[in-house]
Design an enzyme around this catalytic site. Structure first.
Site, PDB file in Angstrom:
ATOM      1  N   GLY A 140       0.759  -1.129  -0.108  1.00  0.00           N
ATOM      2  CA  GLY A 140       0.144  -0.189  -0.070  1.00  0.00           C
ATOM      3  C   GLY A 140       0.923   1.379  -0.027  1.00  0.00           C
ATOM      4  N   SER A 141       0.424   2.325   0.731  1.00  0.00           N
ATOM      5  CA  SER A 141       1.022   3.410   0.624  1.00  0.00           C
ATOM      6  C   SER A 141       2.401   3.641   1.303  1.00  0.00           C
ATOM      7  CB  SER A 141       0.069   4.713   1.094  1.00  0.00           C
ATOM      8  OG  SER A 141      -0.996   4.687   0.807  1.00  0.00           O
ATOM      9  N   THR A 142       2.822   2.520   2.083  1.00  0.00           N
ATOM     10  CA  THR A 142       4.263   2.504   2.368  1.00  0.00           C
ATOM     11  C   THR A 142       4.951   2.402   1.342  1.00  0.00           C
ATOM     12  OG1 THR A 142       3.926   0.180   2.979  1.00  0.00           O
ATOM     13  CG2 THR A 142       3.369   1.421   4.852  1.00  0.00           C
ATOM     14  N   PHE A 143       4.620   2.029   0.298  1.00  0.00           N
ATOM     15  CA  PHE A 143       5.605   1.722  -0.642  1.00  0.00           C
ATOM     16  C   PHE A 143       5.876   3.387  -1.387  1.00  0.00           C
ATOM     17  CE2 PHE A 143       6.231   0.863  -5.504  1.00  0.00           C
ATOM     18  CZ  PHE A 143       7.168  -0.002  -5.280  1.00  0.00           C
TER      19      PHE A 143
END
Lengths: 377, 638
Positions: B328-331
């Site tokens: 998700g957005s941690t990427f």
């Protein structure tokens, strides 16, 4: 009473071998018990001292048996026979009450009536055979078997298969000595064995004969293949054979047999004391002990030979048969060639009744032997 | 023939019989004692002599400050030597059955199963209570072949804490025995089955010693003939920080319980990891649901317990290493770095996010009824987790460069952590991957589509990663390009707590990027935790400056996963945390609060250090450098 002269006729070889066997017994009992026994906490000398006391009592009793001329004994045979049966029944009765084995207990004193019963049987049968030698017809064999039957049945009911075997041995030996035709005795033995084999087969295959439990038969026959069930019915035989075999030529040394001292050997001071000898004293020790027994039995036969009358010969033959059967059954058991029946090795196994009986037997032999010559007044 | 002669004849016959009987007995004696004597002597020896194994004490586990995490406790077991049961076997077994409250039937079965090897004991029951031990000792005269044996058991004082990291133990399997018997293992051994217990089995096990004992028929020792003392196993000095681990476990447990109440039809699980970016040392590693290794190792119903753990969601899986999730957005920092490095944007470029992306994709703001993000630059886009911005960047960079940078920064490859059963590689998708996915599909199916690049750019779609990989990404950002191999064992200590070996930080990767790139990304991560950022609520008034990122990874047909990854303090990072709450709905709500609690626990302990055990105070060497509490570590870069 004894004449001084008669003492000179005492067979010192016979007496010497008995003394030596009792001595070996005391030594081996000490070795088997000085560390204590499983579940019994007593001092190291407890069993030896008791056995020694019984040896002394037995010696006195044996000497007493010398005193009264054996020819006077037949007149008491009826009474003795009745006493024997009463004692054997008392054992069965006490079993019912206390569930005990072949013992009669009087307080701290224990007593096995089947031991002296063997000697009484010898005297009774010798008296009968003197009058009725079975040397002609088969019918003459019936009465001796009828005399033997009641005590035999009572002993089998205990059940004490080993002593019953000894009774059979005495009966056969005396009948043979008294003149019975060997082929007739052979036929009797053969049919007895046949009945036994059939009975054992039936019991092992689930037929309930009410008399014996299958486990008793299994235990009896374990010697045929002890490894069939090495931890149960075969255990005693295997441990005994390991003990004897591991003694090799010279043994592990007195007091140093691991099978004995670490309790792998069951009943080591009583039924399996020959295994202790085998383990600790080796082939040399067992050969020496067998040699002493051979001397004893050989000289016992000699007594039968020199006896001045059939009564004496019969008695000597009976006592000899008793010793021989005991020896074969007991030693055979420890070597894995006889069933585990639990009868003692004469003079050596721990046990007062047995030692007393055997010394009395020696008294009978010497009584006959000592009076072999007609004494003229 | 006269009677006299006839009698003589009979006596002669008898004499022959006597001689024959004696000859037979004597012959049998010669056979047993002379011919087979040696064989029987050997058997008497094997009756008498026992080589009693004295199991080596298994190595203990300590946390980074010397607190005991795993220990041993003494216990008693009853074993049977089947050859020594004696003739009254049935009676003995019945007596034993009554004393230890185990059905005779069961004892018989155990004996049946265990008597394959001759002269070897069979374990009947472990963990006897003291009263039973006393009763057995008192009655051992009546229990030939039954032996009470001291047998240390593994004890996990914190129960399920860090269960997957610590592992559990079980009876050695036939395969393991075959492989390890050269190293002195035997069939009654217990060995590590998971985690560190398994990974360091050969270090922990030690060398069992032996006593040559003379025993009697009841297997009671009569005398000791020889003695080889056991060599104790080595102790593990772990990198785990107990308060951080506890905070992680507790926060995860509470959050999962809360979610289970709110969304009872969804199975909630979670992962929390903390590591030291200066070395790669794992400070905490929690995966829930977990198991209680005490029950799994020693429990009377461990078989049933194991079966219950296999049921989904399997509690046996270490999700930190082996759970594969869309990050998700941690990427997004990866997409940001790729865009900056390929020159497709600058930190300063302002992008108007109307939050309607290509192909009509709507950003989360619109889906939640919020206004669109409006004008954002790179840092702001990270802080507010603007998908529209990263769709745009993904489109500009393209799948090839994006995949290249994802791999460069650590995705798609295992982290090489020193922990059984190892970690998974995850998946970095690219055109070749798509073709591989449908090897026999029609051409249109094997093609990579631009819409799939957009999913990739925001950490969705075919991209999968383990939580440990995500943690490593933030270690890389915190360290400005340096990544160390993650490890959980700081050192091995011998029985006297002397350090016998130590783990030196091992640089896995060094990614050299311009400072401006690092600064732009870090600025965005810093703002994430500041007012206006997606994790601001969780980091209100934090006593340290942290930088991080939330993530909400959508899951088709179920609740989204909540992610959070962060490091602190900014400028000289000492700790990286990563939290995943499966089906936690959102990173801000579910995961970030857990990260906050872990960071709080770390900094609270840093301020108020625990007393050290003597051995740790005396331990010197590079392993302890930077770990002494009086010398807080320096940032390796400065």
């Amino acid at each position: 009473m004894i004449e001084r002269r008669q003492l000179r006729y005492l067979d010192w070889y016979l007496l010497g071998s008995v003394l030596a066997l009792v001595g070996v017994g005391l030594l081996m009992i000490y070795s088997a018990t000085y560390r204590g026994l499983p579940g019994i906490r007593v001092g190291p000398y407890y069993f030896v001292v008791r056995q020694l006391s019984w040896a002394i009592i037995g010696g006195i009793a044996g000497a007493a048996a010398l005193v009264v001329d054996y020819r006077r004994w037949p007149r008491w045979s009826r009474g003795l026979y009745v006493i024997m049966l009463l004692l054997l029944m008392a054992v069965l009765a006490s079993q019912k009450i206390s569930g005990a084995s072949s013992w009669l207990r009087f307080g701290a004193l224990g007593f096995q009536p089947s031991e002296p019963a063997k000697l009484i049987f010898v005297v009774v049968l010798a008296s009968y055979l003197e009058k009725n030698p079975p040397d002609d017809t088969a019918r003459e064999l019936v009465a001796p078997f009828l005399i033997a039957a009641p005590p035999l049945v009572l002993i089998l009911l205990q059940p004490d298969f080993g002593t019953a075997l000894v009774f059979a041995g005495i009966l056969l030996g005396m009948l043979f000595a008294a003149g019975a035709k060997p082929w007739r005795l052979g036929a009797v033995v053969g049919s007895g064995v046949l009945v036994g084999v059939v009975a054992a087969y039936l019991v092992l295959h689930g037929v309930d004969l009410k008399v014996v439990h299958p486990y008793q038969v299994q235990r009896l026959l374990a010697f045929l293949n002890p490894y069939h069930d090495p931890t149960r019915s075969g255990y005693n035989v295997i441990q005994s054979m390991i003990a004897v075999g591991s003694g090799q030529l010279t043994g592990k040394g007195l007091f140093a047999g691991s099978q004995t001292q670490l309790s792998f050997l069951p009943a080591r001071h009583t039924d399996f004391i020959f295994s202790v000898i085998g383990e600790e004293l080796g082939f040399l020790g067992t050969t020496a002990v067998l040699g002493l027994f051979f001397l004893l039995i050989w000289r016992s036969l000699g007594v039968a030979r020199v006896a001045k009358d059939p009564l004496g010969a019969n008695m000597a033959a009976g006592v000899t048969s008793m010793f021989l059967t005991h020896l074969v059954v007991n030693v055979g058991m420890t070597l894995g060639v006889m069933p585990v029946t639990g009868i003692p090795l004469p003079f050596i196994s721990y046990g007062g009744s047995s030692l007393l009986t055997n010394l009395l037997g020696v008294g009978i032999l010497l009584n006959v032997q000592m009076r072999r010559l007609k004494i003229l007044f | 023939m006269s009677d006299e002669q006839e009698f003589e004849r009979r006596l002669r016959f008898w004499a022959i019989l006597v001689v024959a009987v004696f000859a037979l007995l004597w012959g049998r004696l010669a056979q047993l004692q002379l011919v087979q004597g040696e064989e029987f002597a050997r058997r008497a020896e094997s009756n008498r002599l026992r080589l009693l194994r004295t199991g080596a004490p298994r190595g203990l586990f300590y946390d980074r400050w010397g607190r005991v995490l795993v220990s041993n406790r003494s216990s008693f077991a009853v074993v049977i030597w089947p050859d020594s049961l004696g003739p009254d076997r049935e009676a003995v077994l019945a007596r034993l059955a009554q004393l230890i409250q185990v059905p005779v039937q069961q004892i018989q079965e155990l004996l049946q199963a265990g008597s394959a090897l001759p002269f070897s004991p069979v374990m009947i029951k472990t963990d006897l209570d003291p009263a039973t031990v006393t009763a057995l000792q008192e009655q051992r005269q009546d229990l030939p072949g039954v032996v009470v044996q001291e047998m240390p058991r593994r004890y996990y004082p914190y129960g399920s804490l860090a269960a997957h990291l610590i592992g559990y133990m079980g009876a050695i399997s036939p395969d393991e025995l075959r492989e390890w018997q050269d190293q002195g293992y035997v069939g009654t051994d217990w060995v590590g089955k998971d985690g560190l217990e398994r990974q360091y089995e050969h270090v922990l096990h030690g060398q069992s010693g032996g006593e040559q004992v003379e025993v009697d028929a009841w297997q009671r020792p009569a005398q000791i003939l020889g003695d080889l003392p056991p060599v104790p196993g080595e102790n593990l000095w772990l990198t785990i920080d107990l308060p951080v681990q506890m905070a992680a476990e507790e926060a995860l447990r509470d959050e999962i319980a809360r979610l289970d109440r709110a969304r009872p039809k969804v199975a909630h699980t979670g992962v929390a990891i903390a590591l030291d970016p200066r070395s790669g040392a794992i400070l905490a590693l929690a995966s829930q649901p977990a198991y209680d290794p005490n029950i799994l190792t020693n429990g009377p119903n461990r078989g049933e317990y194991y079966q219950s753990l296999v049921q989904p969601p399997s509690a046996l899986i270490n999700r930190a290493l082996r759970g594969l999730y869309p990050p998700g957005s941690t990427f997004k920092p990866v997409t940001a770095i790729a865009a900056l490095m390929t020159g497709k944007t600058t930190p300063e470029e302002e992008f108007y996010a109307d939050d309607i992306g290509p192909y009509g994709k709507k950003d989360w703001t619109l889906n939640s009824g919020l206004p669109p993000h409006g004008w954002v630059n790179l840092a702001r886009a990270l802080a507010v987790s603007c998908n529209d911005y990263f769709w745009e960047m993904g489109g500009r960079v393209g799948v090839d460069a994006l995949a290249e940078y994802a791999r460069l920064l650590g995705f798609g490859q295992p982290t090489q952590i020193d922990l059984f059963p190892g970690d998974l590689a995850g998946n970095v998708p690219d055109r070749a991957y798509k073709a591989r996915l449908y090897p026999n599909g029609p051409a249109w199916q094997r093609l990579w589509y631009p819409a799939e690049t957009l999913d990739f750019a925001i950490g969705q779609g075919y991209l999968t990663a383990t939580p440990l990989q995500v943690a490593q990404l933030y270690e890389l950002i915190a360290n400005r390009g340096r990544v160390y191999r993650p490890y959980v064992v700081q050192g091995l200590l011998d029985a006297n707590h002397q350090l016998v070996s130590e783990t030196k930080p091992q640089l896995l990767r060094e990614v050299n990027l311009p400072d401006a790139v690092w600064e732009a990304v870090e600025k965005g991560l810093e703002q994430t935790l500041q007012p206006g950022g997606t994790a601001a609520g969780s980091f209100y008034k934090a006593p340290y400056l942290a930088a991080g990122k939330t993530g909400t990874a959508e899951v088709a047909g179920s609740d989204a996963h909540g992610w959070f990854a962060a490091y602190a303090p900014v400028g000289a990072p000492e700790i990286v945390v990563t939290v995943l709450v499966e089906h936690g709905l959102g990173g801000s709500a579910a995961a970030a609060p857990i990260g906050r609690k872990m960071l709080d626990a770390y900094f609270a302990e840093r301020k108020d250090p625990p007393p050290l055990p003597t051995w740790l105070r005396d331990t010197t060497g590079s392993a302890t450098e930077g770990r002494k509490l009086d010398t807080p570590g320096e940032h390796p870069q400065t």
